[in-house]
Enzyme design. Structure first.
Site: not given
Ligand code: PGA
Length: 256
Positions: A8-10, A100, A102, A171, A177, A216
């Site tokens: 997931n590159w966001k 997600h 976010e 998650e 993150g 993470s």
């Molecule tokens: P992260 O993000 O690996 O940077 O913790 C995972 C995600 O949000 O899918």
């Protein structure tokens, strides 16, 4: 059921950077087997990535799947700034990440909206990865399982019999993150719970549903996490932005 390792590159990487990444990454996974790999670049890079992945497939290279990070549930109309399932299908997008954390916490997406997106994705033959997970506060209050249960029951409402077309990503919000991953025991507890929940609501029709862990994940912790029985792959953010680190996570998964 093969493992799925998804990137997931966001909101990272331009079209140029996406193609540079794929040029490095695709040859490295040429010989790999056993693991399904998915990359979800931003919307603007989907078209170029789709063409590049298609060319790789035709040359007999690894069949890396394409994912979108979000979508709206309607096919078309007055929804400024949104992307529809038809637009994704045209680009041969295989997966879509839905709900997600976010999207839930920074953009206010509610369970009811997420549910409509999941239903629409299934109807359009795009495999949704429904993301669920508790905040730190909810964990500290002992609400982890009840939050996850609510997110799953409402996210999957109406598609319970279609579970074979859906994957789940657990998650924990506090692990995304932050560099602090859930321990294998913490992840296992929730994954086991999710497995029994989807087994119950789908009446056993969940044999193809994978439960990914995200938060993470990196090349150092991937192996101990993937050893857990109910962890069927990863959704990787930060560590997937570097093709070498993403490759190393995939090889850790293959070792199991
Ligand atoms: P992260 O993000 O690996 O940077 O913790 C995972 C995600 O949000 O899918």
């Amino acid at each position: 059921m093969s493992y799925l390792v998804a990137a997931n590159w966001k909101m990272n990487k331009t079209v140029g950077e996406t193609l540079e990444y794929l040029d490095l990454f695709l040859p490295s996974v040429k010989e790999l087997t056993k693991v399904e790999i998915m990359i979800a670049p931003p919307f603007t890079a989907l078209s170029s990535a789709s063409i590049r992945l298609d060319a790789a497939r035709k040359e007999g290279e690894y069949n890396v799947k394409l994912g979108a990070q979000n979508m709206f549930y309607e096919e078309k109309g007055a929804f400024t700034g949104e992307i529809s399932p038809l637009m994704l299908s045209e680009l041969e997008v295989d997966y879509v990440i839905i709900g997600h954390s976010e999207r839930r916490h920074k953009f206010g997406e509610k369970d009811s909206l997420i549910n409509k997106k999941v239903i629409s994705a299934v109807e359009h033959g795009i495999r949704p990865i429904l993301c669920v997970g508790e905040t730190l506060e909810e964990r500290e209050q002992g609400k982890t399982l009840s939050v996850v249960e609510r997110q799953i029951r409402s996210g999957l409402s109406g598609v319970e019999r279609d579970m074979i077309y859906i994957d789940i990503a657990y998650e924990p919000v506090w692990a995304i993150g932050t560099g602090v991953n859930a321990t294998p025991e913490q992840a296992q507890e929730v994954h086991r719970f999710i497995r029994s929940l989807i087994n119950e609501i789908s009446k056993g029709n969940d044999s193809k549903t994978r439960i990914l862990y995200g938060g993470s994940v990196n090349e150092k912790n991937a192996r101990e996490l993937i050893k857990e029985k109910n962890i069927d792959g990863f959704l990787v953010g930060t560590a997937s932005l570097d093709p070498e680190r993403f490759y190393r996570i995939i090889t850790e998964v293959m070792e199991v």
